[in-house]
Design an enzyme around this catalytic site. Structure first.
Site, short mmCIF file in Angstrom:
data_model
loop_
_atom_site.label_atom_id
_atom_site.label_comp_id
_atom_site.label_asym_id
_atom_site.label_seq_id
_atom_site.Cartn_x
_atom_site.Cartn_y
_atom_site.Cartn_z
N ASP A 171 0.84 -1.20 0.00
CA ASP A 171 0.00 0.00 0.00
C ASP A 171 0.88 1.25 0.00
O ASP A 171 1.59 1.51 0.97
CB ASP A 171 -0.91 -0.02 1.23
CG ASP A 171 -2.05 0.98 1.14
OD1 ASP A 171 -1.84 2.08 0.60
OD2 ASP A 171 -3.16 0.65 1.60
N HIS A 202 -2.60 -0.23 -2.82
CA HIS A 202 -3.82 0.37 -2.29
C HIS A 202 -4.96 0.21 -3.29
O HIS A 202 -4.77 0.28 -4.50
CB HIS A 202 -3.56 1.86 -2.03
CG HIS A 202 -4.68 2.57 -1.35
ND1 HIS A 202 -4.92 2.45 -0.01
CD2 HIS A 202 -5.62 3.42 -1.84
CE1 HIS A 202 -5.96 3.20 0.32
NE2 HIS A 202 -6.41 3.79 -0.77
#
Length: 232
Positions: A171, A202
């Protein structure tokens, strides 16, 4: 079936997208779908519709209403990203959680809802879903790649209902040290179930998103569905 309803709070009112199940598959339970930084867009509406197909009443509140009502953006252009980030940076998290709490109360009053109400959030909504587990009467919560959760871990001891977390291993908005801090603080809580997704960035579960990963999204969504099916 879907419609827009209005929810009133002490300082105003806001719209929410409401999707309801059809036929005999209605479960009697409801899910509050919490937006990403892009507002109530096609992704959020489709997410609600998908939950309705599984028998849940699903509702997505407009959390940007104090800044700009009815924001609808995508992740496809730089201009949309810049507007979304500006809205995110000016967003009042505490008021957002209060609006979600009001939405939980409103959906409990919807026809056919006679059981639990859960919350599920993505990105900004992932943080807010976690906070509904610490601040509201939600009966279950699911957080997808929440941003900024490491700043709110002091509230973790207040979690008393099931919380499912999906964390992307790569992420770009949650540094590795923040991810480890989150996992370390929560993994000992028997109410919390954490899954990590190797190789995923993400928003790996954003419908038609630029970082969508089919296998990971399907696995996460299956876990989410099971989590909410267990809600009474």
């Amino acid at each position: 079936m879907s419609q827009t309803i209005t929810i009133t709070v002490p300082d105003g009112s806001f719209d929410a997208y409401l999707a309801t199940p059809q036929g005999t598959n209605a479960r009697g339970t409801a899910i509050v779908v919490i937006q990403e930084i892009f507002g109530i867009n096609a992704d959020m509406r489709e997410t609600c519709d998908n939950f309705a197909r599984e028998g849940f009443v699903a509702i997505c509140p407009d959390l940007y209403w104090r800044q700009e009502p009815n924001v609808e953006l995508t992740d496809k252009t730089e201009a949309e990203w810049q507007k979304a980030l500006a809205l995110y940076n000016a967003f009042d998290v505490d008021k957002g959680v209060a609006d979600i709490d009001a939405t939980i109360g409103a959906v409990r009053q919807q026809p056919g809802v006679n059981g639990g109400v859960g919350t599920v959030g993505y990105c900004l909504g992932g943080l807010l879903a976690y906070l509904t587990a610490t601040r509201t009467g939600a009966d279950a919560a699911v957080s997808y790649y929440g941003v900024g959760m490491d700043k709110h871990l002091g509230e973790a001891s207040k979690i008393s209902k099931p919380l499912l977390m999906h964390i992307a291993d790569e992420d770009e908005f949650v540094p590795p040290e923040a991810r480890q801090k989150i996992i370390g603080a929560l993994q000992g809580n028997p109410q919390v179930e954490i899954h990590t997704y190797p190789g995923c960035q993400h928003a790996f579960a954003r419908i038609q998103g630029i970082h969508y990963v089919d296998d990971a999204a399907k696995a996460a969504n299956a876990r989410t569905l099971k989590h909410f099916q267990a809600m009474k």
